[in-house]
Design an enzyme around this catalytic site. Sequence first.
Site, mmCIF file in Angstrom:
data_model
loop_
_atom_site.group_PDB
_atom_site.id
_atom_site.type_symbol
_atom_site.label_atom_id
_atom_site.label_comp_id
_atom_site.label_asym_id
_atom_site.label_seq_id
_atom_site.Cartn_x
_atom_site.Cartn_y
_atom_site.Cartn_z
ATOM 1 N N ASP A 162 0.789 -1.221 0.000
ATOM 2 C CA ASP A 162 0.000 0.000 0.000
ATOM 3 C C ASP A 162 0.826 1.279 0.000
ATOM 4 O OD1 ASP A 162 -2.500 1.558 0.367
ATOM 5 O OD2 ASP A 162 -1.612 1.992 2.317
ATOM 6 N N TYR A 175 -7.270 2.197 9.218
ATOM 7 C CA TYR A 175 -6.408 2.734 8.164
ATOM 8 C C TYR A 175 -7.201 3.318 6.998
ATOM 9 C CZ TYR A 175 -3.194 -0.006 10.920
ATOM 10 O OH TYR A 175 -2.482 -0.517 11.969
#
Length: 572
Positions: free
Chosen positions: A188, A339
Site C-alpha cells: 500500500d 487505516y
Amino acid sequence: MVTLKYLLPLASVLAFGHALEVPMTGVNDWGGRFEGKFVFTIPEEVSGWEAVLHFDEPVTGLTEWMGDVVKTANDNTEYILVSKPHTGIQHVGQTLTITVQAAYSGSAPPTGKGTLVNMAHDGQTVPPAPTVPGTKYNYAEVLEKSILFYEAQRSGKLPATNRIPWRGDSALTDHGQNGEDLTGGWYDAGDHVKFGLPMSASVTLLAWGFLQYADAYEAAGQTEYMYDCIRWPLEWLVKAHTGPNELYIQVGDGGQDHGFWGRPEDMTMARPAFKVDASAPGSDVAGEYAAAMAAGYLVFKDKDPTFAAQLLSNAEEIYKFAVTYKGIYSNSVNQAAAYYRSNAYEDELCWGALWLYMATNKTSYLTEAKTYYPAEAGPDWGQSWDDKGAGCQILMYNITGEQKYKDNIEATFTGWLPGGDIPYSPKGLAFRSQWGSLRYASNMAFMALLAADNGVHTTEYRTWAKSQIHYALGDTGRSFVVGFGVNPPTQPHHRGSSCPMMPTPCSWEAQQHKGPNPHTLYGALVGGPDGSDSYTDSRNNYINNEVACDYNAGFQSAVAGLMHLSMAGQLP
C-alpha cells in the site's frame, strides 16, 4: 539469517564513488595465529556496509565482531563481511575498525587489504525520457518514474523483467482463509500491507488516465510499461474474488506490520487475510473492484481480449454482489477501519455502474448509476480512495450530456478553485487535508482536466490543474517527487527503500539513519506540505513524507493529461 542469493558482486555497487581501500595494520603475531585491523575513515553517510578482506596467503578460522562473514573464497584468501544491524549506520568522519583474528600456516602473518562498500548505493539508473519542447517540466520523465514507483511496490514473485534492483520476491505465502492464492498485488504505502480499496481505486484512476491520454504514454515510450503497471494489481484483484459473494480486501495486519521496519523480503510475521461476503458485506470495496476491472477491460480489450473478458466477467459478478448485499466494508472488517475507514458505499455503486456501462453499453448499469447518484448532488469533497463523487459527476456528464451534471461539476470546482471553500497555502496549493495534501490536489487536477476535455470551463480548469501539478513538480523551489527535479525528497517514509542492499541486515536502525534512503524510490509523490507550505524531508515524518499507491494515481494521470495538452499545443 543471511541469504546468500542476495549477495551482490563488488563491481555491481558503488563504493563511495570509488574503492575505499585500506591496508591491514596493527598486526599482532602469536605464532600461527594473528590479529589485524582494517581502519576506515567514513567519507559519507553509510546505512549498511560490505567489507571485502583479501590476504596474500590463505587464513583459516577467521573471527571478527563488527559484521558477519557471508562468503569465503575457495582458497581462503578472501572473506566478505556484511554489517550487523547495530554497526551498519556510520556517519561522516567516524572511524570504522574491523578487527580480525585468524590462523596462518606460513612463517609470518599475511599482509592484507580491505575494501569497504557502502550498501547505500544500489547503482540503479533511469534512462532519459523524451521531452516535449516548450514545457517547464519533463512530463515524460515523471510518467516514466511514477511507473517505476509502482514497480517498487510489487508484492509476490517478481517477473524476469523486474527493473528495481533492490527488490526481490516477497510475501510468497500470502493466502486466504481456505488456502486461496493471494500472492501479488501492490504494497500500500511505506508499509507491507495490501489494502484492496485504495489499491483498486488507484487502478481505476490510472486506467482512466491511460485511456484518456494514451498518446502521452506512447510519446513518452511508456505504453508497454503502463500495460504491465496496471495488469499487476488487476491480476491480484481477480485472485481476490474467490466466490460469487466473496471478496478478499486485505492481506496483512496493520498493527503487526507497523511493528516491523525492514524489507518485505525479510518479513516473518503472520499475514492474515480478510474478506467481505454475504454475511459481512462491503458494497464500497466491491463497487470499486468492479470499477477497476471494468476500466481494466477497456484498457485490455484489444491488447489481450482473453484477460479483458476475465476482468469483465469478474466485474459484473462483483457488482451484483455489491448491490445484493449492502454494507460498509470497514464495518465488516475491523482491521481495515483503523487505516481506510469508509464513509459510504453509494458513490462506489454509482462509480462501478458507470464503468460497467462504458464497458458493456448495457442501459441497466446506467440506470443503476442514476439510482445511486445523490438526488441533491452539490459540491464534491474531493476525489479519493473513499470519495468517487467528482468522478461520477464527470462520467455522468460525459455519458448523458445533461445540464444538471455539468452544474454539479461547476459547483465542485467553484469550491476548489481560488475564492471557493478550499483554503490555499501562501504558495498556491489547494489544501484539502494535512494527510496527503498533494494527493487531493493532484486528484482534483486530474478531474479538472477531464472536465475541461468535455468543454467545461476549458481554459480555466486546465490552468488551475497545471498550477497544482507544477506545485508538486517544483514551482515552490523544490520537487515533491522522489528522484525528479530540483531538491527532491531523499528520505521518504518507506521501509524497503530505507534499507541497505541485501544481504546487509535492516531494522529500526535504518529508520534513524541521517542520510538519504539507500535506494531512490523513483517517481514517488510524497504526502506534501502543510497549509503554510512547511515541509520536512524526514523518513520519521510519516504525515508529510510517506508515499502511497493512491498518492501517485491521480497525479500520474494528470501529468499524462498535461503532456497530452502540450503535444497538442493546448497547454495554458
